[in-house]
Design a protein around this motif. Structure first.
Motif, PDB file in Angstrom:
ATOM      1  N   ASP A   1       0.857  -1.204   0.000  1.00 13.71           N
ATOM      2  CA  ASP A   1       0.000   0.000   0.000  1.00 13.71           C
ATOM      3  C   ASP A   1       0.888   1.248   0.000  1.00 13.71           C
ATOM      4  OD1 ASP A   1       0.783  -0.625   2.680  1.00 13.71           O
ATOM      5  OD2 ASP A   1      -0.915   0.510   3.500  1.00 13.71           O
ATOM      6  N   GLY A   2       0.871   1.949  -1.110  1.00 13.33           N
ATOM      7  CA  GLY A   2       1.668   3.175  -1.251  1.00 13.33           C
ATOM      8  C   GLY A   2       3.108   2.945  -0.849  1.00 13.33           C
ATOM      9  N   THR A   3       3.650   3.878  -0.047  1.00 13.47           N
ATOM     10  CA  THR A   3       5.025   3.707   0.419  1.00 13.47           C
ATOM     11  C   THR A   3       5.028   3.130   1.842  1.00 13.47           C
ATOM     12  OG1 THR A   3       5.050   5.970   1.225  1.00 13.47           O
ATOM     13  CG2 THR A   3       5.953   5.612  -0.956  1.00 13.47           C
ATOM     14  N   SER A   4       3.891   2.591   2.257  1.00 11.11           N
ATOM     15  CA  SER A   4       3.746   2.220   3.660  1.00 11.11           C
ATOM     16  C   SER A   4       4.272   0.832   4.025  1.00 11.11           C
ATOM     17  CB  SER A   4       2.267   2.361   4.018  1.00 11.11           C
ATOM     18  OG  SER A   4       2.025   1.883   5.289  1.00 11.11           O
ATOM     19  N   ALA A   5       3.709  -0.219   3.450  1.00  9.83           N
ATOM     20  CA  ALA A   5       4.090  -1.571   3.902  1.00  9.83           C
ATOM     21  C   ALA A   5       3.936  -2.594   2.784  1.00  9.83           C
ATOM     22  CB  ALA A   5       3.224  -1.983   5.092  1.00  9.83           C
ATOM     23  N   HIS A   6       4.748  -3.637   2.866  1.00  5.30           N
ATOM     24  CA  HIS A   6       4.670  -4.756   1.921  1.00  5.30           C
ATOM     25  C   HIS A   6       5.083  -6.000   2.724  1.00  5.30           C
ATOM     26  CE1 HIS A   6       4.695  -7.120  -1.584  1.00  5.30           C
ATOM     27  NE2 HIS A   6       5.554  -6.471  -2.338  1.00  5.30           N
ATOM     28  N   PRO A   7       4.194  -6.404   3.656  1.00  3.05           N
ATOM     29  CA  PRO A   7       4.612  -7.406   4.638  1.00  3.05           C
ATOM     30  C   PRO A   7       4.920  -8.783   4.068  1.00  3.05           C
ATOM     31  CG  PRO A   7       2.265  -6.882   4.876  1.00  3.05           C
ATOM     32  CD  PRO A   7       2.828  -5.890   3.917  1.00  3.05           C
ATOM     33  N   THR A   8       4.259  -9.209   2.989  1.00  2.70           N
ATOM     34  CA  THR A   8       4.568 -10.561   2.483  1.00  2.70           C
ATOM     35  C   THR A   8       5.960 -10.591   1.866  1.00  2.70           C
ATOM     36  OG1 THR A   8       3.504 -10.275   0.298  1.00  2.70           O
ATOM     37  CG2 THR A   8       2.112 -11.086   2.082  1.00  2.70           C
ATOM     38  N   GLN A   9       6.389  -9.450   1.286  1.00  2.00           N
ATOM     39  CA  GLN A   9       7.745  -9.387   0.724  1.00  2.00           C
ATOM     40  C   GLN A   9       8.774  -9.511   1.853  1.00  2.00           C
ATOM     41  OE1 GLN A   9       8.734  -8.969  -2.676  1.00  2.00           O
ATOM     42  NE2 GLN A   9      10.791  -9.345  -1.927  1.00  2.00           N
ATOM     43  N   ALA A  10       8.546  -8.807   2.961  1.00  2.00           N
ATOM     44  CA  ALA A  10       9.492  -8.887   4.086  1.00  2.00           C
ATOM     45  C   ALA A  10       9.568 -10.319   4.605  1.00  2.00           C
ATOM     46  CB  ALA A  10       9.066  -7.924   5.201  1.00  2.00           C
ATOM     47  N   MET A  11       8.437 -10.998   4.657  1.00  2.00           N
ATOM     48  CA  MET A  11       8.425 -12.386   5.154  1.00  2.00           C
ATOM     49  C   MET A  11       9.217 -13.314   4.236  1.00  2.00           C
ATOM     50  SD  MET A  11       6.800 -12.614   8.055  1.00  2.00           S
ATOM     51  CE  MET A  11       6.576 -14.377   8.098  1.00  2.00           C
ATOM     52  N   LEU A  12       9.042 -13.175   2.944  1.00  2.00           N
ATOM     53  CA  LEU A  12       9.773 -14.079   2.032  1.00  2.00           C
ATOM     54  C   LEU A  12      11.255 -13.722   2.019  1.00  2.00           C
ATOM     55  CD1 LEU A  12      10.578 -12.953  -1.123  1.00  2.00           C
ATOM     56  CD2 LEU A  12       8.123 -12.692  -1.173  1.00  2.00           C
ATOM     57  N   ASP A  13      11.569 -12.464   2.238  1.00  2.00           N
ATOM     58  CA  ASP A  13      12.980 -12.077   2.338  1.00  2.00           C
ATOM     59  C   ASP A  13      13.615 -12.714   3.581  1.00  2.00           C
ATOM     60  OD1 ASP A  13      12.699 -10.577   0.067  1.00  2.00           O
ATOM     61  OD2 ASP A  13      12.624  -8.642   1.079  1.00  2.00           O
ATOM     62  N   PHE A  14      12.870 -12.687   4.674  1.00  2.84           N
ATOM     63  CA  PHE A  14      13.408 -13.268   5.912  1.00  2.84           C
ATOM     64  C   PHE A  14      13.570 -14.784   5.765  1.00  2.84           C
ATOM     65  CE2 PHE A  14      12.766 -14.454  10.541  1.00  2.84           C
ATOM     66  CZ  PHE A  14      14.063 -14.132  10.901  1.00  2.84           C
ATOM     67  N   MET A  15      12.619 -15.419   5.113  1.00  2.00           N
ATOM     68  CA  MET A  15      12.730 -16.863   4.853  1.00  2.00           C
ATOM     69  C   MET A  15      14.023 -17.152   4.065  1.00  2.00           C
ATOM     70  SD  MET A  15      10.132 -19.091   2.478  1.00  2.00           S
ATOM     71  CE  MET A  15      10.526 -20.795   2.006  1.00  2.00           C
ATOM     72  N   THR A  16      14.292 -16.338   3.070  1.00  2.00           N
ATOM     73  CA  THR A  16      15.479 -16.534   2.222  1.00  2.00           C
ATOM     74  C   THR A  16      16.758 -16.312   3.026  1.00  2.00           C
ATOM     75  OG1 THR A  16      14.140 -15.697   0.397  1.00  2.00           O
ATOM     76  CG2 THR A  16      16.518 -15.845   0.008  1.00  2.00           C
ATOM     77  N   ILE A  17      16.750 -15.289   3.870  1.00  2.00           N
ATOM     78  CA  ILE A  17      17.930 -15.018   4.709  1.00  2.00           C
ATOM     79  C   ILE A  17      18.202 -16.208   5.631  1.00  2.00           C
ATOM     80  CG2 ILE A  17      18.834 -13.574   6.596  1.00  2.00           C
ATOM     81  CD1 ILE A  17      17.264 -11.216   5.295  1.00  2.00           C
ATOM     82  N   LEU A  18      17.137 -16.725   6.270  1.00  2.00           N
ATOM     83  CA  LEU A  18      17.325 -17.819   7.235  1.00  2.00           C
ATOM     84  C   LEU A  18      17.900 -19.072   6.591  1.00  2.00           C
ATOM     85  CD1 LEU A  18      14.250 -17.696   9.623  1.00  2.00           C
ATOM     86  CD2 LEU A  18      16.601 -16.992  10.058  1.00  2.00           C
ATOM     87  N   GLU A  19      17.587 -19.290   5.317  1.00  2.00           N
ATOM     88  CA  GLU A  19      18.140 -20.467   4.636  1.00  2.00           C
ATOM     89  C   GLU A  19      19.660 -20.375   4.528  1.00  2.00           C
ATOM     90  OE1 GLU A  19      14.498 -21.792   1.681  1.00  2.00           O
ATOM     91  OE2 GLU A  19      16.069 -20.503   0.892  1.00  2.00           O
ATOM     92  N   LYS A  20      20.145 -19.152   4.361  1.00  2.44           N
ATOM     93  CA  LYS A  20      21.592 -18.978   4.156  1.00  2.44           C
ATOM     94  C   LYS A  20      22.316 -18.611   5.438  1.00  2.44           C
ATOM     95  CE  LYS A  20      20.664 -19.017  -0.316  1.00  2.44           C
ATOM     96  NZ  LYS A  20      20.947 -20.133  -1.175  1.00  2.44           N
ATOM     97  N   LYS A  21      21.624 -17.890   6.319  1.00  2.00           N
ATOM     98  CA  LYS A  21      22.262 -17.346   7.532  1.00  2.00           C
ATOM     99  C   LYS A  21      21.338 -17.585   8.719  1.00  2.00           C
ATOM    100  CE  LYS A  21      25.334 -15.199   4.876  1.00  2.00           C
ATOM    101  NZ  LYS A  21      26.753 -15.563   4.901  1.00  2.00           N
ATOM    102  N   PRO A  22      21.353 -18.787   9.266  1.00  2.00           N
ATOM    103  CA  PRO A  22      20.348 -19.114  10.289  1.00  2.00           C
ATOM    104  C   PRO A  22      20.540 -18.469  11.665  1.00  2.00           C
ATOM    105  CG  PRO A  22      21.674 -21.056   9.704  1.00  2.00           C
ATOM    106  CD  PRO A  22      22.156 -19.930   8.846  1.00  2.00           C
ATOM    107  N   ARG A  23      21.723 -17.884  11.937  1.00  5.48           N
ATOM    108  CA  ARG A  23      21.925 -17.305  13.283  1.00  5.48           C
ATOM    109  C   ARG A  23      21.425 -15.861  13.353  1.00  5.48           C
ATOM    110  NH1 ARG A  23      26.776 -17.165  16.750  1.00  5.48           N
ATOM    111  NH2 ARG A  23      25.192 -15.978  17.844  1.00  5.48           N
ATOM    112  N   VAL A  24      20.144 -15.729  13.674  1.00  6.20           N
ATOM    113  CA  VAL A  24      19.490 -14.420  13.613  1.00  6.20           C
ATOM    114  C   VAL A  24      20.168 -13.377  14.506  1.00  6.20           C
ATOM    115  CG1 VAL A  24      17.324 -13.202  14.082  1.00  6.20           C
ATOM    116  CG2 VAL A  24      17.293 -15.478  13.076  1.00  6.20           C
ATOM    117  N   ASP A  25      20.515 -13.774  15.736  1.00  3.99           N
ATOM    118  CA  ASP A  25      21.046 -12.769  16.666  1.00  3.99           C
ATOM    119  C   ASP A  25      22.454 -12.304  16.290  1.00  3.99           C
ATOM    120  OD1 ASP A  25      22.196 -15.170  17.224  1.00  3.99           O
ATOM    121  OD2 ASP A  25      22.092 -14.983  19.401  1.00  3.99           O
TER     122      ASP A  25
END
Ligand code: NCD
Length: 298
Positions: free
Chosen positions: A124-148
């Protein structure tokens, strides 16, 4: 979960459980069946990845899926988006995936519908795109699982980016080690709720594990907004040279579509450290997890 509108409404546990469900779908193609449900995707702004991946996700889950685009719907005849959604709701559709230039419109629609209807914000506008953030985080976790331990840089046009807003909210919620927002002064965030803003590419990329490059979103620039391509390239482009500031095993992401040879070089987009097509692939599974989580409760 009744609607999927914003990362801020999700707990850390919910974020991880959706990612884990998406990974499950990726690993095992025995999908649940939701064939009594019907999804309408309503895109009043351009989209390739988001829209097609929602439609594919729906089809994997055996939903009936229909789509409308801004220029062929009755909005062009003056009907409001809410009237359009209520019309589709009257036909029996119960899941609405909405992308619109107006901030807050998916939330407004969500709160105007009955109990059995679900809304997903697809941007919605320049406000939010939450499903994109979720799939990005999924992709990050596959390669870099140590979140902290994660150090992440978001690079480029943060000011106009709904993806950046949702990522910032998500990274804060899951507790990554460090977030840097690397932007030219005129394309910085309106407010930085989390993350350190820097205008130096070298300082911003130093030792990061993940570089998320954003598109320069020209269509969202004000009419008189000045942009110098040569200066942007000189100071902020992701190239072989500038990527070398990051860790040697750093991965590169981009929500797409990319302006090749502007914010990012083709050698990086198509290179070995790019996860851009993996993001696209994961988008289908993540959207399946989100759709399932909404429909399971009805
Ligand atoms: C993004 C969007 O539309 O917000 N694209 C996408 O959904 N993959 C980012 C962009 O347009 O730059």
């Amino acid at each position: 979960m009744k609607h999927f509108l914003d990362i801020n409404t999700l707990s850390k546990e919910k974020i991880f459980s959706l990612v884990s469900r998406a990974h499950h779908f990726k690993a095992d193609p025995h999908y649940p069946v939701f064939n009594t449900h019907a999804m309408a995707s309503l895109f009043y702004e351009n989209s390739t990845r988001t829209r097609m991946s929602f439609e594919l996700a729906a089809s994997h889950l055996s939903l009936k899926a229909f789509s409308l685009s801004g220029n062929i719907s009755s909005e062009a005849k003056g009907e409001t988006v809410l009237d359009t959604v209520k019309t589709l709701r009257a036909m029996g559709m119960n899941l609405f995936v909405i992308r619109h230039r107006e901030e807050g419109l998916p939330a407004y629609i969500a709160h105007s519908l009955d109990e059995e209807a679900h809304v997903i914000n697809a941007g919605d506008g320049t406000s939010a795109h939450p499903t994109q953030a979720m799939l990005d985080f999924m992709t990050i976790l596959e390669k870099k699982p140590r979140v902290d331990a994660l150090k992440i840089a978001i690079l480029g046009d943060v000011r106009h980016s709904r993806v950046a807003n949702s990522l910032i909210a998500l990274f804060e919620r899951v507790g990554i080690s460090e977030l840097r927002l690397v932007t030219p002064p005129h394309l910085g965030p309106k407010e930085a709720l989390f993350g350190k803003v820097t205008h130096s590419l070298e300082e911003g990329l130093k030792d990061v594990d993940v570089v998320i490059c954003l598109r320069v979103q020209f269509e969202r620039f004000a009419e008189n907004e000045h942009f110098d391509r040569a200066i942007y390239r000189r100071d902020y482009a992701l190239t072989e040279k500038t990527l070398s500031y990051a860790r040697p095993d750093a991965i590169v992401m981009h929500p797409g579509p990319c302006n090749r040879e502007l914010e990012i070089d083709s050698a990086i987009v198509d290179g070995p450290r790019s996860c851009i097509l993996e993001q696209v692939r994961n988008g289908v599974f993540m959207r399946m997890a989100i759709i399932e989580s909404l429909l399971k409760r009805s």
